[in-house]
Design an enzyme around this catalytic site. Structure first.
Site, PDB file in Angstrom:
ATOM      1  N   ARG A  95      19.410  17.163  12.016  1.00  0.00           N
ATOM      2  CA  ARG A  95      19.595  15.801  11.439  1.00  0.00           C
ATOM      3  C   ARG A  95      18.791  14.668  12.076  1.00  0.00           C
ATOM      4  O   ARG A  95      18.176  13.787  11.292  1.00  0.00           O
ATOM      5  CB  ARG A  95      21.096  15.354  11.490  1.00  0.00           C
ATOM      6  CG  ARG A  95      21.470  15.199  12.923  1.00  0.00           C
ATOM      7  CD  ARG A  95      22.870  15.143  13.200  1.00  0.00           C
ATOM      8  NE  ARG A  95      23.738  16.517  12.999  1.00  0.00           N
ATOM      9  CZ  ARG A  95      24.958  17.084  13.006  1.00  0.00           C
ATOM     10  NH1 ARG A  95      25.798  15.580  13.235  1.00  0.00           N
ATOM     11  NH2 ARG A  95      25.626  18.097  12.994  1.00  0.00           N
ATOM     12  N   LYS A 133      22.980  27.122  23.127  1.00  0.00           N
ATOM     13  CA  LYS A 133      23.899  28.010  22.217  1.00  0.00           C
ATOM     14  C   LYS A 133      24.261  29.411  23.157  1.00  0.00           C
ATOM     15  O   LYS A 133      23.493  29.762  24.064  1.00  0.00           O
ATOM     16  CB  LYS A 133      23.286  28.603  20.903  1.00  0.00           C
ATOM     17  CG  LYS A 133      22.930  27.526  19.878  1.00  0.00           C
ATOM     18  CD  LYS A 133      22.190  28.094  18.698  1.00  0.00           C
ATOM     19  CE  LYS A 133      22.073  26.923  17.721  1.00  0.00           C
ATOM     20  NZ  LYS A 133      23.116  26.617  16.818  1.00  0.00           N
TER      21      LYS A 133
HETATM   22  N1  BES Z   1      20.842  25.277  13.214  1.00  0.00           N
HETATM   23  C1  BES Z   1      22.142  24.820  13.589  1.00  0.00           C
HETATM   24  C2  BES Z   1      23.037  25.301  12.400  1.00  0.00           C
HETATM   25  C3  BES Z   1      23.205  26.797  11.911  1.00  0.00           C
HETATM   26  C4  BES Z   1      24.349  27.448  12.564  1.00  0.00           C
HETATM   27  C5  BES Z   1      22.517  27.298  11.407  1.00  0.00           C
HETATM   28  C6  BES Z   1      24.515  28.724  12.264  1.00  0.00           C
HETATM   29  C7  BES Z   1      22.840  28.647  10.694  1.00  0.00           C
HETATM   30  C8  BES Z   1      23.808  29.319  11.349  1.00  0.00           C
HETATM   31  C9  BES Z   1      22.151  23.711  13.817  1.00  0.00           C
HETATM   32  O1  BES Z   1      21.043  23.020  14.342  1.00  0.00           O
HETATM   33  C10 BES Z   1      23.449  23.436  15.146  1.00  0.00           C
HETATM   34  O2  BES Z   1      23.183  23.860  15.748  1.00  0.00           O
HETATM   35  N2  BES Z   1      24.230  22.777  14.361  1.00  0.00           N
HETATM   36  C11 BES Z   1      25.462  22.446  15.117  1.00  0.00           C
HETATM   37  C12 BES Z   1      25.905  21.162  14.916  1.00  0.00           C
HETATM   38  C13 BES Z   1      27.081  20.632  16.223  1.00  0.00           C
HETATM   39  C14 BES Z   1      26.322  20.528  17.262  1.00  0.00           C
HETATM   40  C15 BES Z   1      27.299  19.159  15.929  1.00  0.00           C
HETATM   41  C16 BES Z   1      26.581  23.366  14.768  1.00  0.00           C
HETATM   42  O3  BES Z   1      26.830  23.678  13.760  1.00  0.00           O
HETATM   43  O4  BES Z   1      27.348  24.027  15.596  1.00  0.00           O
HETATM   44 MN    MN Z   2      20.970  23.246  16.695  1.00  0.00          MN
END
Ligand code: BES
Ligand code: MN
Ligand code: ZN
Length: 510
Positions: A358, A284
């Site tokens: 997931r 990230k």
């Molecule tokens: N933990 C994150 C989602 C999240 C984002 C929680 C912001 C709280 C605040 C999750 O594991 C994630 O990274 N999701 C990705 C999915 C994508 C790679 C399809 C996302 O939402 O960007």
């Molecule tokens: Mn994630």
């Protein structure tokens, strides 16, 4: 870390308001009606009238006005008017917010004894529960690593004041409702405390240790699966996420068994427990990465709900499953393009290592079914996309059949955890097609929250299942008068209330 309760139980009184030993007496006022407020509190009525006329106090939600009770016959030191908004929009959530606003405003001013007079507009026991929830939620405190002990809030002794001539029945039911509200909110605060802990403190092992402590204190059975058992069960999806971290994964299982089960149904609650989510190799951006310490908020909600359920004792069995991992990059971390196999046998092509929630939930949903769950609910900070769809105050709701999803939605509104359903049309499934495996773990940007939910659905074995995506509701970026910046404890009350509403559950498939 160890967890200990920050709040004191909420009392109920039905003596005249003038006799209450309180630093502040709180009275609810409606927007547009404040001028018609019946005289209360031995306070200077002219001052109140002037504040209303000048619109210093509006009666809007979150508005507060404080004035001394100067009359010598009055024991409360002060009167606080707290706004509840328009009467036509008034419900239990407005009571909860008014009580939390009053509690937080009192804490700020370092008043210890807070008496909250019920407005007696709704059913008294509903108001009493919501008021107890709001007053208890106001005790949550986040700055726990500051050395300045003076900055800590004083524990607030709160009481709910019933209308003066309430009979013994009304008092009894209000007392039971307030006790219920206290349990639900104290357990929400437990979830908030966990979500607030930094990733270096709250590792998968630390979370599991706390779960064992809470289970022992509340009479739940606990089982913690370590790596050897997770490997033995072939939980390749969970284990592949854990690989990049030096911290070993865990799977916490908590069980509540009623003395006399009224139904053969077993509620399976599954909560995402990523104690820190860097994204893994698909790392990230750093700007808001620190907030990924909250990526275990779903798991914390399940733990909080299990503790509440143990205290509320519904006549239905409940299993809580929390898969715990840290998602890190590293020499052993899973790579984009890796194909991994879950406990049920399905293969997944990991196109993005940041879609890790997931993966761990898939194995956990399977395990909840193995343990006998007949109805499933999972809670997860799953996608950024849900915040784009619904904003920061509404949780995403998904699942099937419609009757189960609708029950979870109604229960969430009642609990003050508003959730709104989005569709799981078959068409979206195509986005999860992989060239090499049964499924891909991401389906592109369009409908990102929906494809994430559809991925989970593959692991629910056709049971009634609801999914709550709390990625945008678990943490408040901005303070409100009733809700400080920080963890919200979303979904704890929903899950616990759902266990208590088992007479409304649809039958599982034959
Ligand atoms: N933990 C994150 C989602 C999240 C984002 C929680 C912001 C709280 C605040 C999750 O594991 C994630 O990274 N999701 C990705 C999915 C994508 C790679 C399809 C996302 O939402 O960007
Ligand atoms: Mn994630
Ligand atoms: Zn995550």
């Amino acid at each position: 870390m160890r967890y200990s309760e920050q709040s004191l139980p909420v009392g109920v009184v039905s003596t005249p308001l003038s006799t209450l030993e309180a630093d502040v007496l709180v009275v609810v006022a409606f927007e547009g009606e404040a001028a018609a407020l019946s005289p209360v509190g031995g306070a200077d009525q002219d001052r109140i009238a002037a504040a209303i006329a000048s619109r210093e106090f509006s009666g809007k939600p979150g508005a507060v006005f404080v004035t001394p009770c100067s009359s010598p016959e009055w024991r409360p030191a002060r009167l606080m008017l707290v706004g509840a908004g328009r009467r036509s929009l008034f419900g239990t959530e407005q009571v909860r917010r008014a009580a939390a606003t009053a509690g937080l405003a009192s804490r700020e001013r370092r008043w210890r004894r807070v008496a909250f007079a019920l407005p007696a507009v709704l059913a008294l026991s509903d108001e009493a529960q919501a008021a107890a929830e709001g007053l208890t939620l106001a005790a949550h405190y986040t700055a726990i690593y500051k050395n300045d002990a003076e900055a800590r809030p004083l524990p607030i002794e709160s009481m709910i004041a019933l209308p003066e001539h309430s009979d013994a029945d009304a008092c009894g039911s209000a007392e039971r409702a307030a006790a219920r509200g206290y349990i639900l909110a104290a357990c929400s605060n437990l979830a908030r405390a966990l979500a607030n802990e930094p990733g270096n403190v709250l590792t998968p092992r630390a979370f599991a240790d706390i779960a064992v402590q809470i289970a022992a204190e509340s009479g739940l059975k606990a089982d913690v699966l370590e790596e050897d058992r997770l490997t033995g069960l072939n939980m390749g999806l969970l284990l592949s996420v854990a690989r990049g971290s030096a911290e070993p994964p865990r799977m916490v299982v908590l069980r509540y068994e009623p003395v006399r089960p009224a139904a053969g149904a077993v509620l399976g609650l599954v909560g995402k427990g990523v104690t820190f989510d860097t994204g893994g190799i698909s790392i990230k951006q750093s700007e808001r990465m620190h907030l990924m310490k909250t990526d275990m908020s779903g798991g914390a909600a399940v733990l909080g709900a299990m503790k509440a359920i143990a205290a509320l004792k519904p006549e239905v069995a409940v299993i809580g499953v929390v898969p715990l991992v840290e998602n890190m990059p590293g020499g052993r971390a899973m790579r984009p393009g890796d194909v991994v196999r879950g406990a049920e046998g399905k293969t997944v092509e990991v196109l993005d290592t940041d879609a890790e929630g997931r993966l761990i939930l898939a194995d956990a949903l399977w395990y909840a079914r193995q343990l006998g769950a007949t109805h499933l609910v999972d809670v997860a900070t799953l996608t950024g996309a849900i915040g784009i769809a619904l904003g920061r105050t509404t949780t995403g709701l998904f699942g099937s059949p419609d009757a189960w999803v609708a029950l979870v939605g109604r229960t969430a509104s009642r609990a003050g955890d508003r959730a709104w359903a989005l569709p799981l049309f078959e068409d979206y499934r195509e986005q999860l097609r992989s060239d090499i495996a049964d499924l891909a773990n991401v389906g592109g940007r369009p409908a990102g929250a929906i494809t994430a939910a559809l991925f989970l659905k593959e692991f629910t074995g056709g049971l009634p299942w609801a999914h709550l995506d709390i990625a945008s509701t678990a943490w408040a970026d901005e303070a409100q008068p009733w809700q400080p910046k920080g963890p919200t404890g979303v979904a704890v009350r929903t899950l616990a209330e759902l266990a208590c509403a088992f007479d409304e559950w649809p039958a599982p498939p034959a």
